[in-house]
Design a protein around this motif. Structure first.
Motif, PDB file in Angstrom:
ATOM      1  N   HIS A 221       0.915  -1.159  -0.112  1.00 43.62           N
ATOM      2  CA  HIS A 221      -0.062  -0.074   0.048  1.00 43.62           C
ATOM      3  C   HIS A 221       0.867   1.247  -0.102  1.00 43.62           C
ATOM      4  CE1 HIS A 221      -0.072   1.915   4.050  1.00 43.62           C
ATOM      5  NE2 HIS A 221       0.145   0.894   4.386  1.00 43.62           N
ATOM      6  N   PRO A 223       0.523   5.209   0.775  1.00 42.11           N
ATOM      7  CA  PRO A 223      -0.262   6.345   1.224  1.00 42.11           C
ATOM      8  C   PRO A 223      -0.017   7.726   0.708  1.00 42.11           C
ATOM      9  CG  PRO A 223       1.163   5.762   2.796  1.00 42.11           C
ATOM     10  CD  PRO A 223       1.538   4.748   1.608  1.00 42.11           C
ATOM     11  N   ARG A 224       0.246   7.753  -0.546  1.00 47.14           N
ATOM     12  CA  ARG A 224       0.777   9.135  -0.963  1.00 47.14           C
ATOM     13  C   ARG A 224       0.624   9.134  -2.868  1.00 47.14           C
ATOM     14  NH1 ARG A 224       5.475   6.430   0.256  1.00 47.14           N
ATOM     15  NH2 ARG A 224       6.954   6.269  -1.432  1.00 47.14           N
ATOM     16  N   ASP A 364       1.635  11.921   2.508  1.00 49.78           N
ATOM     17  CA  ASP A 364       1.851  10.900   3.606  1.00 49.78           C
ATOM     18  C   ASP A 364       2.552  11.608   4.805  1.00 49.78           C
ATOM     19  OD1 ASP A 364       2.360   8.763   5.287  1.00 49.78           O
ATOM     20  OD2 ASP A 364       4.129   7.817   4.162  1.00 49.78           O
ATOM     21  N   GLU A 372      -2.657   2.896  10.322  1.00 51.91           N
ATOM     22  CA  GLU A 372      -1.298   2.042   9.863  1.00 51.91           C
ATOM     23  C   GLU A 372      -1.309   0.719  10.555  1.00 51.91           C
ATOM     24  OE1 GLU A 372       1.054   2.904   7.673  1.00 51.91           O
ATOM     25  OE2 GLU A 372       0.714   4.936   7.143  1.00 51.91           O
ATOM     26  N   ARG A 382       3.807  -1.995   3.591  1.00 53.26           N
ATOM     27  CA  ARG A 382       3.667  -0.719   3.027  1.00 53.26           C
ATOM     28  C   ARG A 382       4.809  -0.105   2.168  1.00 53.26           C
ATOM     29  NH1 ARG A 382       4.983   4.974   4.671  1.00 53.26           N
ATOM     30  NH2 ARG A 382       2.893   5.970   5.580  1.00 53.26           N
ATOM     31  N   SER A 389       5.841   7.478  -6.211  1.00 54.03           N
ATOM     32  CA  SER A 389       4.457   7.235  -6.276  1.00 54.03           C
ATOM     33  C   SER A 389       4.104   7.736  -7.612  1.00 54.03           C
ATOM     34  CB  SER A 389       3.709   8.121  -5.104  1.00 54.03           C
ATOM     35  OG  SER A 389       4.211   9.560  -5.198  1.00 54.03           O
ATOM     36  N   TYR A 404      -8.501   7.966   6.122  1.00 51.78           N
ATOM     37  CA  TYR A 404      -7.005   7.583   5.831  1.00 51.78           C
ATOM     38  C   TYR A 404      -7.301   7.126   4.584  1.00 51.78           C
ATOM     39  CZ  TYR A 404      -2.651   5.140   5.848  1.00 51.78           C
ATOM     40  OH  TYR A 404      -1.538   4.814   5.531  1.00 51.78           O
ATOM     41  N   THR A 405      -6.168   7.462   3.568  1.00 57.69           N
ATOM     42  CA  THR A 405      -6.351   7.010   2.206  1.00 57.69           C
ATOM     43  C   THR A 405      -5.095   6.460   1.808  1.00 57.69           C
ATOM     44  OG1 THR A 405      -8.122   8.625   1.423  1.00 57.69           O
ATOM     45  CG2 THR A 405      -6.636   7.678  -0.202  1.00 57.69           C
ATOM     46  N   THR A 406      -5.356   5.329   0.963  1.00 58.61           N
ATOM     47  CA  THR A 406      -3.844   4.881   0.623  1.00 58.61           C
ATOM     48  C   THR A 406      -4.085   4.033  -0.878  1.00 58.61           C
ATOM     49  OG1 THR A 406      -2.024   3.542   1.173  1.00 58.61           O
ATOM     50  CG2 THR A 406      -4.135   2.342   1.314  1.00 58.61           C
TER      51      THR A 406
END
Length: 467
Positions: A221, A223-224, A364, A372, A382, A389, A404-406
């Motif tokens: 994953h 996250p950015r 992130d 997390e 992660r 990215s 929270y987004t990933t």
């Protein structure tokens, strides 16, 4: 992690003994092949001779298949015209949307498991069903699916349903205490960047405490997400007959020189050193005729950036590098007879404009230990901080409070030929992605029951709860 990996809590964890190869059924294989054969090239990507876009049909097929997991349609519509009347909407989108048929052919679908729940009790998945142009043969040999959208992102869309279906069978809280949203959107490809697909859905409140954007990340994953801006260098000079090339302005030579100059120096500018984003010196066009000097034309550059500050610095750097390039062109060609007029007027006839800029990034900040820990407990690794990215619709979750987004998905953009000939995804990767979704939902339900009252993401920050 393989699909038979166990959940935290030992052998008794729900679904822990589910074997590899059991998530995607024969019906799922058939669904993916049907989606791959359904033309969903976004109009901004469409080429002459492409069949009409069939996103409505593809989304209806997807929604029907989702019923097996208990998901039902809560929204299926095209964006309103006012959606694209914003300064940060790419120029190409604004221009195309002057024709009502443009938006009308590109709906977005939202599915939900169970009744509407507060954001803190909701997981949202986003996947896009539109594709880039360049459809090729569709096939499945028992191990590999091939076809436009296989990895980006029709394959992940089907595996997502398989994972949700498995989780629902194992956890009664899903669809009761925990809501699951699935956004199946248009407008991700072609430079539209979700401005009429994902963004309106986010602004309508179709979000969760955890939001997963299904894009190829090698099942780690991320996250950015970077944003991108598109610069257009335009030359507006005068044409000339081929027998007297020096009488006009040669936009072809000027723009060709600037393309090479910017490719060589732009990313070495002090403002770009260490930047997380990438630069693509892209399309150059002046004309198709051989019997004239073309005095007008344009050069496109696509520049991604990881933060708003990096984007602003990139804009300033491009203006400086372009000015240097124009001075270098004048010095190089002012004594060449056929190019002397172009050299003398280069700065006057060249302009820098922006087809797209001002879009947000997903950054992130490492500020959500609860989410997390949930992902780690679900066995979703992660991405390392130093790994690059890319740009996707996840940017529209920037700044949405209480979430929270990933980004997570099977395969990779480059190794699986996304946006290139021979796009493919392996069945084993789809199975592993479905297993990730299965574990993620079960772990979310478990973490929800043990969440501490002082969790700083507890309040329902949703703008409104869709009905």
């Amino acid at each position: 992690m393989r699909a038979d990996a166990r959940l935290p809590g030992g052998a008794g964890a729900p679904g822990a003994d589910r074997p590899t190869g059991r998530y995607l059924s024969h019906e799922d294989h058939t669904l993916l092949l049907r989606l791959l054969r359904t033309p969903t090239v976004g109009p901004l990507e469409a080429q002459e001779g492409d069949p009409p876009v069939q996103l409505w049909q593809a989304q209806r097929v997807y929604a029907e298949a989702a019923r097996a997991a208990g998901l039902r349609v809560v929204h299926h519509a095209a964006a309103e015209p006012g959606t694209v009347c914003r300064a940060d909407v790419p120029v190409a989108v604004r221009d195309a949307a002057r024709d009502p048929a443009f938006l009308a052919a590109q709906p977005s679908l939202v599915l939900r498991l169970g009744p509407a729940r507060p954001v803190r009790d909701t997981v949202m998945f986003n996947v896009h069903l539109d594709t880039v142009a360049g459809a090729g043969p569709v096939s499945f040999d028992g191990e590999r699916f091939t076809g436009r959208g296989a990895v980006d992102a029709k394959g992940p869309a089907v595996a997502l349903l398989a994972g949700v279906r498995a989780a629902v069978a194992a956890e009664p809280a899903l669809g009761r205490e925990v809501a699951v949203l699935v956004q199946a959107v248009s407008g991700e490809e072609g430079g539209a960047l979700g401005t009429f697909g994902t963004r309106p859905l986010v602004e309508a409140g179709f979000v969760g405490r955890l939001n997963v954007f299904c894009e190829p990340t090698g099942l780690h994953h991320l996250p950015r997400a970077t944003a991108s801006m598109t610069a257009r260098v335009t030359v507006r000079g005068e044409d000339a007959v081929d027998d007297r090339p020096g009488a006009g302005h040669n936009a072809t030579v000027l723009l060709g020189f600037l393309a090479q100059h910017l490719a060589a120096v732009y990313d070495r500018h002090p403002a770009r050193r260490g930047a997380a984003g990438a630069t693509c010196v892209a399309g150059l066009h002046t004309g198709h005729l051989h019997n004239r000097v073309h005095g007008t034309g344009h050069l496109l550059l696509n520049i991604s950036y990881a933060t708003a500050a990096e984007g602003a610095a990139a804009e300033r750097a491009l203006a400086e590098c372009l000015a240097d390039g124009l001075r270098a062109f004048t010095a190089r060609f002012r004594h060449v007879p056929d190019l002397a007029r172009t050299a003398a007027d280069a700065e006057r006839i060249t302009r820098l404009g922006w087809d797209k800029r001002g879009l947000p990034c997903l950054t992130d900040d490492g500020g959500d230990p609860w989410a997390e820990s949930l992902l780690a407990a679900a066995g979703v690794p992660r991405k390392a901080a130093g790994e690059p990215s890319f740009t996707c619709d996840a940017v529209w979750m920037h700044g949405v409070p209480g979430t929270y987004t990933t980004v997570l998905g099977p395969g990779s953009l480059d190794a699986n030929n996304a946006h290139a000939a021979g796009e493919f995804v392996d069945l084993t990767d789809l199975e592993d992605f479905a297993a990730h979704i299965h574990r993620l939902l079960l772990t979310f339900a478990t973490h929800r029951r043990t969440r501490q009252p002082d969790d700083r993401y507890e309040p329902n920050a949703q703008k409104r709860t869709p009905t």
